[in-house]
Motif scaffolding. Structure first.
Motif, PDB file in Angstrom:
ATOM      1  N   LEU A  84       0.817  -1.220   0.000  1.00 17.60           N
ATOM      2  CA  LEU A  84       0.000   0.000   0.000  1.00 17.60           C
ATOM      3  C   LEU A  84       0.853   1.273   0.000  1.00 17.60           C
ATOM      4  O   LEU A  84       0.517   2.244  -0.690  1.00 17.60           O
ATOM      5  CB  LEU A  84      -0.933   0.007   1.211  1.00 17.60           C
ATOM      6  CG  LEU A  84      -2.082  -1.001   1.175  1.00 17.60           C
ATOM      7  CD1 LEU A  84      -2.871  -0.948   2.481  1.00 17.60           C
ATOM      8  CD2 LEU A  84      -3.002  -0.736  -0.005  1.00 17.60           C
ATOM      9  N   SER A  88       0.560   3.966  -2.962  1.00 16.88           N
ATOM     10  CA  SER A  88      -0.104   5.229  -2.640  1.00 16.88           C
ATOM     11  C   SER A  88       0.809   6.427  -2.881  1.00 16.88           C
ATOM     12  O   SER A  88       0.324   7.537  -3.133  1.00 16.88           O
ATOM     13  CB  SER A  88      -0.560   5.221  -1.178  1.00 16.88           C
ATOM     14  OG  SER A  88       0.558   5.154  -0.300  1.00 16.88           O
ATOM     15  N   GLN A  89       2.114   6.217  -2.819  1.00 17.04           N
ATOM     16  CA  GLN A  89       3.049   7.341  -2.929  1.00 17.04           C
ATOM     17  C   GLN A  89       3.305   7.789  -4.355  1.00 17.04           C
ATOM     18  O   GLN A  89       3.364   8.985  -4.641  1.00 17.04           O
ATOM     19  CB  GLN A  89       4.378   6.960  -2.263  1.00 17.04           C
ATOM     20  CG  GLN A  89       4.346   6.969  -0.749  1.00 17.04           C
ATOM     21  CD  GLN A  89       5.715   6.695  -0.152  1.00 17.04           C
ATOM     22  OE1 GLN A  89       6.492   5.898  -0.702  1.00 17.04           O
ATOM     23  NE2 GLN A  89       6.027   7.334   0.966  1.00 17.04           N
ATOM     24  N   GLN A  91       2.463   7.218  -8.603  1.00 17.63           N
ATOM     25  CA  GLN A  91       1.682   6.651  -9.697  1.00 17.63           C
ATOM     26  C   GLN A  91       2.507   5.670 -10.509  1.00 17.63           C
ATOM     27  O   GLN A  91       2.001   4.651 -10.989  1.00 17.63           O
ATOM     28  CB  GLN A  91       1.164   7.769 -10.606  1.00 17.63           C
ATOM     29  CG  GLN A  91       0.337   7.277 -11.792  1.00 17.63           C
ATOM     30  CD  GLN A  91      -0.940   6.591 -11.358  1.00 17.63           C
ATOM     31  OE1 GLN A  91      -1.715   7.150 -10.591  1.00 17.63           O
ATOM     32  NE2 GLN A  91      -1.159   5.372 -11.840  1.00 17.63           N
ATOM     33  N   LEU A 130      -3.641   4.916   3.611  1.00 16.75           N
ATOM     34  CA  LEU A 130      -2.951   4.657   2.345  1.00 16.75           C
ATOM     35  C   LEU A 130      -3.847   4.014   1.297  1.00 16.75           C
ATOM     36  O   LEU A 130      -3.513   4.006   0.105  1.00 16.75           O
ATOM     37  CB  LEU A 130      -1.743   3.741   2.587  1.00 16.75           C
ATOM     38  CG  LEU A 130      -0.727   4.170   3.641  1.00 16.75           C
ATOM     39  CD1 LEU A 130       0.335   3.088   3.816  1.00 16.75           C
ATOM     40  CD2 LEU A 130      -0.079   5.499   3.244  1.00 16.75           C
ATOM     41  N   PRO A 133      -5.661   6.485  -1.646  1.00 18.46           N
ATOM     42  CA  PRO A 133      -4.671   6.951  -2.620  1.00 18.46           C
ATOM     43  C   PRO A 133      -4.125   5.818  -3.491  1.00 18.46           C
ATOM     44  O   PRO A 133      -3.919   6.008  -4.697  1.00 18.46           O
ATOM     45  CB  PRO A 133      -3.565   7.550  -1.740  1.00 18.46           C
ATOM     46  CG  PRO A 133      -4.265   7.967  -0.493  1.00 18.46           C
ATOM     47  CD  PRO A 133      -5.319   6.928  -0.270  1.00 18.46           C
ATOM     48  N   ALA A 134      -3.912   4.652  -2.900  1.00 22.50           N
ATOM     49  CA  ALA A 134      -3.434   3.513  -3.688  1.00 22.50           C
ATOM     50  C   ALA A 134      -4.502   3.059  -4.682  1.00 22.50           C
ATOM     51  O   ALA A 134      -4.194   2.718  -5.831  1.00 22.50           O
ATOM     52  CB  ALA A 134      -3.053   2.361  -2.758  1.00 22.50           C
ATOM     53  N   ARG A 136      -6.782   4.926  -6.067  1.00 21.53           N
ATOM     54  CA  ARG A 136      -6.834   5.922  -7.145  1.00 21.53           C
ATOM     55  C   ARG A 136      -5.699   5.708  -8.149  1.00 21.53           C
ATOM     56  O   ARG A 136      -5.902   5.820  -9.365  1.00 21.53           O
ATOM     57  CB  ARG A 136      -6.752   7.333  -6.557  1.00 21.53           C
ATOM     58  CG  ARG A 136      -7.990   7.744  -5.764  1.00 21.53           C
ATOM     59  CD  ARG A 136      -7.984   9.246  -5.523  1.00 21.53           C
ATOM     60  NE  ARG A 136      -9.141   9.674  -4.723  1.00 21.53           N
ATOM     61  CZ  ARG A 136      -9.078  10.148  -3.488  1.00 21.53           C
ATOM     62  NH1 ARG A 136      -7.879  10.267  -2.898  1.00 21.53           N
ATOM     63  NH2 ARG A 136     -10.166  10.515  -2.840  1.00 21.53           N
ATOM     64  N   ASN A 137      -4.533   5.407  -7.643  1.00 24.41           N
ATOM     65  CA  ASN A 137      -3.399   5.192  -8.548  1.00 24.41           C
ATOM     66  C   ASN A 137      -3.572   3.927  -9.385  1.00 24.41           C
ATOM     67  O   ASN A 137      -3.201   3.892 -10.560  1.00 24.41           O
ATOM     68  CB  ASN A 137      -2.096   5.133  -7.751  1.00 24.41           C
ATOM     69  CG  ASN A 137      -1.658   6.503  -7.259  1.00 24.41           C
ATOM     70  OD1 ASN A 137      -2.152   7.531  -7.727  1.00 24.41           O
ATOM     71  ND2 ASN A 137      -0.728   6.534  -6.311  1.00 24.41           N
TER      72      ASN A 137
END
Length: 498
Positions: A84, A88-89, A91, A130, A133-134, A136-137
């Motif tokens: 994760l 999340s960090q 893309q 996390l 955001p993960a 979404r990526n």
């Protein structure tokens, strides 16, 4: 212009008919936390043999993805909690994962869902922030590859996300997870992805037997539990827990999100204090669950609503920590034999006596042959399994051997099915083959092709053969072919009426 509108309208109605014909599905979770499991190839064969069409795995293991290529089985794959943070960090991490771990095997391997994180609220450490955001990526990576409409992104949860689950109408999400759940639910609603929940009535009964009856947990309650706020009657805990999630979603004004059960089941063995963990109870729960789901029964609050569900799990997993029950949720032992009988179609009677499930109860000799209703593909898969992992000696159906003629899949499968059936105690489950096998009491032997019976290598028999009908009930996405044809002709006629 008018004819163009009629075309669009007609096609939309036809597609609507198809969608309505689709019942809820039942899949299986393929966990691999063990050191004695068969190879992924053999696991994929076992899945096909039992006519299981939907499988959940917890990562994107390359060997597993390869094993399910060209099988038609739909996979739900996972991004583990340990990934994760990088997902999340940046893309680029999600893009690279999709490019290297998924795209080389898709679409030969049918992937329909990606779960990003699993039950994060139950894990140590604060990783819940996390997840979205993960997600979404991962979705952005799918959009770049043109797959965002074909592969849905979600995350799985335990029932611990609720602060209240009884009565169902009082279902509410825990306020401690609000910062995590609100953007999660917004993501799901925006992308028409399901809310994935792991539901285990077994734990509710085990941990609170004074408040939950065993029959209520097993779909066998003779009396109802009444929700005092709605007056709705509940005959099983599964429905009550599903509706608690529905009410929790509605309380936050998320009314369009569907619920998918990504884990449910019952253990067949437990520690001395886990008296309900038995093969009989596991068989009862899973059999009733399958019938409940595929019939689109829905729940008291959502009658007729689809609730796709995945049983946990394919195999017993000997490396799982915790009480004895944790290692005994499988439908199969690692040697691929069944822990208990289970019909994934939910349409056939299941013998609930797992210790003495013998078909020749009246002393009548029976044989197992290929069902006339089985598809060519299912028969071939079952035949391949019988002659491989099933350890059947298929020499007699090879060219120039006594049972080679007639040279067709039905005949060859019938011989192989019967050998497996007789060698494995002539039990119901030994003639299952995912619904491709059928028992008969008329000897199928013919000419010099002798069908064996239990307790003997071969039995001399008459030359009479068992007639196998070629009639099958064709369907198009679950709709009988004749109905499909009638609708199609009606729509075509409609287009040309002026």
């Amino acid at each position: 212009m008018a004819s163009g509108f009629r075309l669009v309208f007609a096609l939309s109605q036809l597609l609507l008919l198809f969608d309505l014909s689709q019942g809820s599905i039942v899949g299986i979770c393929y966990g691999r936390n063990a050191d004695d499991l068969p190879t992924p190839d053999k696991a994929a064969q076992l899945v096909q043999l039992h006519n299981i069409k939907y499988v959940r795995i917890y990562d994107s293991n390359i060997q597993v993805l390869k094993a399910f290529a060209n099988t038609g089985v739909e996979l739900m794959i996972g991004v583990p909690n340990s990934d994760l943070l990088p997902f999340s960090q940046f893309q680029t991490n999600a893009d690279t994962w999709l490019k290297n771990s998924i795209m080389p095997y898709y679409p030969a391997t049918k992937i329909t869902y990606i779960t990003v994180g699993a039950e994060v609220t139950e894990t140590t450490g604060n990783v819940s922030a996390l997840v979205v955001p993960a997600m979404r990526n991962v979705l952005t990576a799918l959009k770049k590859a043109g797959l965002s409409k074909k592969i849905k992104v979600s995350s799985t949860h335990s029932l611990g996300v609720l602060s209240r689950s009884f009565p169902p109408s009082a279902g509410a999400f825990s306020s401690s997870y609000a910062s995590f759940l609100k953007p999660m639910l917004e993501f799901l609603a925006e992308n028409q992805s399901p809310f994935m929940i792991d539901i285990y009535p077994y734990y509710a009964y085990r941990d609170s037997p004074s408040n939950v009856t065993l029959d209520y947990a097993l779909f066998q309650a003779s009396s109802e539990v009444i929700d005092p706020n709605t007056g709705l009657l509940y005959t099983n805990m599964f429905d009550a827990q599903i509706d608690a999630i529905y009410y929790a979603l509605m309380a936050l004004n998320f009314r369009t999100i569907n619920i998918m059960v990504t884990e449910t089941g019952w253990p067949s063995k437990g520690s001395p204090k886990e008296t309900a963990a038995t093969p009989d109870n596991a068989q009862t729960y899973n059999t009733n669950l399958i019938r409940h789901v595929i019939n689109n029964t829905g729940t008291p609050a959502k009658p007729g609503q689809k609730v796709d569900s995945y049983l946990f799990s394919l195999f017993n997993e000997n490396r799982k920590p915790g009480l004895e029950s944790e290692r005994n949720w499988g439908l199969f032992y690692p040697d691929q034999t069944s822990v208990y009988n289970l019909d994934f179609t939910g349409k056939n009677a299941v013998d609930m006596n797992t210790d003495a499930n013998v078909t020749s109860s009246n002393g009548t000799t029976t044989w197992c042959i290929a069902s006339s209703k089985a598809s060519e593909a299912d028969l071939q898969n079952a035949l391949d399994w019988a002659c491989g992992s099933g350890n059947v000696d298929c020499t007699p159906i090879q060219p120039s051997q006594p049972c080679f003629e007639p040279d067709n899949t039905v005949s060859h499968a019938s011989y192989a099915f019967n050998v497996y059936y007789q060698q494995n105690g002539a039990t119901d489950i030994a003639c299952s083959f995912g619904g491709s096998g059928i028992k008969v009491d008329k000897n199928p032997s013919y000419d010099s092709c002798i069908y064996m019976t239990a307790g003997s290598n071969k039995t001399i028999a008459s030359s009479n053969t068992t007639a196998i009908s070629s009639t099958s009930s064709a369907t198009v996405k679950g709709v009988p072919a004749w109905i499909f044809t009638c609708f199609l002709m009606t729509f075509i006629s409609f287009l040309f009426i002026s």
